[in-house]
Design an enzyme around this catalytic site. Structure first.
Site, PDB file in Angstrom:
ATOM      1  N   GLU A   1      20.085  25.978  40.358  1.00  0.00           N
ATOM      2  CA  GLU A   1      18.839  26.556  39.982  1.00  0.00           C
ATOM      3  C   GLU A   1      19.155  27.605  38.746  1.00  0.00           C
ATOM      4  O   GLU A   1      18.468  28.660  38.685  1.00  0.00           O
ATOM      5  CB  GLU A   1      17.958  27.159  41.192  1.00  0.00           C
TER       6      GLU A   1
ATOM      7  N   ILE B   1      39.067  41.210  55.460  1.00  0.00           N
ATOM      8  CA  ILE B   1      39.039  41.885  56.569  1.00  0.00           C
ATOM      9  C   ILE B   1      39.619  40.992  57.815  1.00  0.00           C
ATOM     10  O   ILE B   1      40.056  41.432  58.673  1.00  0.00           O
ATOM     11  CB  ILE B   1      37.651  42.457  56.766  1.00  0.00           C
TER      12      ILE B   1
ATOM     13  N   THR C   1      18.106  17.299  37.193  1.00  0.00           N
ATOM     14  CA  THR C   1      19.200  17.304  36.655  1.00  0.00           C
ATOM     15  C   THR C   1      19.711  15.794  36.449  1.00  0.00           C
ATOM     16  O   THR C   1      19.461  14.964  37.259  1.00  0.00           O
ATOM     17  CB  THR C   1      20.104  18.057  37.652  1.00  0.00           C
TER      18      THR C   1
END
Length: 404
Positions: free
Chosen positions: A377, A351, A137
């Site tokens: 990725e 929750i 990258t």
């Protein structure tokens, strides 16, 4: 009675082998006993887990799929993903450290390296003594590998590398051995760049690392920007063939996507664990909230999606172990598992209610960590493109066959 002549018999077995089960159970016991109790502290203090990585290495987990002749454990890809799910269930920072080291750092050396390269670079990494990084990258390159600006030129029997990389995992720890970079080594007749993979040891002059990133999640993992200024390595540090870096990168990411999907399943399972426990413990209106249909539906949806995601991961991993094409299944598993994990994290916080909004709760940490799984990725968008293109290509091939 209809004839069965010509019908292909298919046997489906969802039971892991004894060896796969052993790796899964080993990882589960270690993760729940040693990683999970430390996860909140590691996240809070943003400390790289050296002790944990050393312990994992001693168990063979940091070289799980790597060849035994170079110090690895020789496990198959299914076993690796089962183990990675368990590690990530305890802490995705440790999970991504393991995944990036094996899938991105070491696997390309094992697949494309010469015997000399494997002995020199892979042996210490397969045992977990060192980590290895994978540098793709850049500011303008990632999914678009063709945008790579880092260059490598041959000069007097050495590659001279100039450029930079960013967000590179395992690149700046005290035990990092080096990085494999994808660099432009020329331009093809089509005008597209010739991309080549080159191995760069950590102590190479001209190779430096910027400060670690301040991240939303994976806070106990290691990511840095990398800089190369007239960085010289021997010509024999070429990994595989010159100009084959793009294909190597695609194959590496296919396997990496399955592993990130396994990481997502582990995180989703951790969210479910916390949500189920909270639903059973908390009372409202004189009843356990687990008795309320709204909560039950959330738990049911979480469990269904986790089961589906896990099966998608294991199918893709099995296909790889069989030597079959698995790119489409890898992208499907990565997209579904990462998005299922995000939904599981959201449901878990819901929750838990107000407590889930507090940093003292595990579900708040999971909620922060989960987003990167849809990005790293290969984003969900590019993976959907990969899936669609594969379907269209398959459809066109079938149409041509029928037209003959």
């Amino acid at each position: 009675m209809p004839s069965t002549r010509g019908i292909r018999r298919i046997t489906v077995n969802f039971d892991p082998t004894d060896e796969q089960r052993r790796w899964r159970d080993l990882a589960r016991d270690f993760a729940q006993g040693e990683i999970r109790p430390r996860a909140a502290e590691l996240d809070r203090e943003q400390k790289f887990p050296y002790v944990i990585v050393t312990e994992m290495a001693s168990l063979g987990l940091m070289g799980l799929t790597l060849p035994e002749e170079y110090g690895g454990s020789g496990g198959d890809f299914v076993a690796y993903n089962l183990a990675l799910e368990e590690i990530s269930r305890a802490d995705t920072s440790v999970g991504i450290t393991m995944e990036a080291h094996i899938s991105l750092g070491c696997a390309p050396i094992a697949a494309y390296g010469t015997q000399e390269q494997k002995e020199k670079f892979l042996s210490s990494c397969a045992t977990g003594e060192n980590l290895w990084a994978f540098g793709l990258t850049e500011e303008e390159a990632g999914t678009d590998a063709g945008g790579t600006r880092t260059t490598a030129e041959l000069d007097g029997g050495e590659w001279v590398i100039n450029g930079s990389k960013k967000w590179i995992t395992n690149s700046g720890t005290d035990i990092t051995g080096g990085v494999t970079v994808i660099a432009r080594t020329g331009t093809r007749e089509s005008g597209r760049p010739e991309l080549t993979a080159i191995l760069i040891p950590q102590d190479t002059p001209g190779y430096t690392r910027g400060p670690a990133y301040e991240k939303l999640g994976w806070r106990a993992s290691d990511q840095h920007p990398l800089y190369f200024e007239n960085c010289r390595v021997p010509a024999e540090n070429l990994l595989g063939e010159r100009g084959k870096g793009f294909n190597q990168f695609l194959a590496t990411l296919d396997a990496g996507r399955v592993a990130v999907a396994a990481l997502s399943v582990g995180l989703a399972q951790a969210c479910f664990d916390e949500a189920l426990a909270r639903a059973q413990q908390r009372e409202q209106f004189g009843r356990s909230i687990s008795e309320f249909q709204a909560v039950q539906f959330k738990l049911a949806d979480m469990a269904m999606e986790i089961e589906l995601a896990r099966n998608m991961v294991l199918k893709a991993a099995w296909l790889k172990d069989q030597g079959r094409t698995f790119g489409r299944e890898a992208s499907m598993a990565k997209v579904f598992a990462s998005e299922a994990a995000k939904r599981a994290a959201d449901a878990a916080v819901q929750i838990w209610g107000g407590e889930g909004f507090m940093e003292t709760s595990a579900v708040a940490r999971y909620w922060r960590q989960v987003k990167i799984n849809e990005i790293g990725e290969g984003t969900s968008e590019i993976n959907r493109q990969i899936i669609a293109r594969s379907l269209l290509k398959e459809s066109s091939a079938k149409a041509e066959l029928l037209a003959q």
